[in-house]
Design an enzyme around this catalytic site. Sequence first.
Site, short mmCIF file in Angstrom:
data_model
loop_
_atom_site.label_atom_id
_atom_site.label_comp_id
_atom_site.label_asym_id
_atom_site.label_seq_id
_atom_site.Cartn_x
_atom_site.Cartn_y
_atom_site.Cartn_z
N HIS A 137 111.14 -89.83 -65.84
CA HIS A 137 112.35 -89.74 -65.02
C HIS A 137 112.28 -90.64 -63.79
CE1 HIS A 137 110.44 -87.22 -61.94
NE2 HIS A 137 109.71 -86.80 -62.94
N ASP A 179 110.40 -84.98 -73.86
CA ASP A 179 111.25 -84.92 -72.67
C ASP A 179 111.38 -86.29 -71.99
OD1 ASP A 179 111.18 -82.22 -73.21
OD2 ASP A 179 110.41 -81.63 -71.25
ZN LIG Z 1 111.29 -83.83 -67.61
#
Ligand SMILES: [Zn+2]
Length: 245
Positions: free
Chosen positions: A211, A56
């Site tokens: 992120h 991710d």
């Molecule tokens: Zn994530």
Amino acid sequence: MISPLALELSAGLGVTAGLGLAAGGFAYASLWPASQLFGPSLIAPPRPGELALTFDDGPNPLWTPRLLDLLSRRGVRATFFLVGSRAQSHPALVRQILAAGHCIGNHSWSHRNLALAPSSTIEDQLSRTNQTLAEITGAPPRFFRPPYGARRPATLAIARRLGLTPVLWNAMTSDWKNPSADAIALRLIHKIDRLYRLGQAANIVLHDGSHSHPSADRAPSVAAAAQLIARYQPTHQFVTLDAWA
Ligand SMILES: [Zn+2]
């Protein structure tokens, strides 16, 4: 309980509602990866011995290429849940992931918490990412993993309307907090072996990006992936999510 709270959330009272929800079942179902209360999500089928490595928060120009090298050397295919804005910044890396035979999924445009966002934001976060990935790769992604696993019924309904299968996980540890590769691998091995005993495949989450801090060190996550591949390749089968849906 769910409807009024969902309305409250969609009315933009995210912070207040979030505090009020913290002790409730709604928050539990919003974040707990195994909950199916808000609609079905793909986790893993009853196929012990199958492992899906999923990564991710990429693409990340520092760590994704190292991961691709590792996967290529070992002949393993994986699934990458990409942040749309990062994909737009690194289109060549996205094409490289796809060309190596890996599966690409939608992880929202800017890693928003989609349990607390209004429906218009959810739609924008998912459709913009779909469109960008389609422009880069030639086809829209099939899978969507909500950032933080955070969702409410509208999150999953909008994803499905956009042709995305929502995906959660059943094997994760806090690799983003930067523990050692050994610690990450050991915790995941414990979960994977338990799933095997329960007759379940393992849907494993690691992070090849961040992120919030694009330069975050993901060397431990890449090294932990190498350890998992070395340990399980002789006895297990690594698959992409396409094999399960
Ligand atoms: Zn994530």
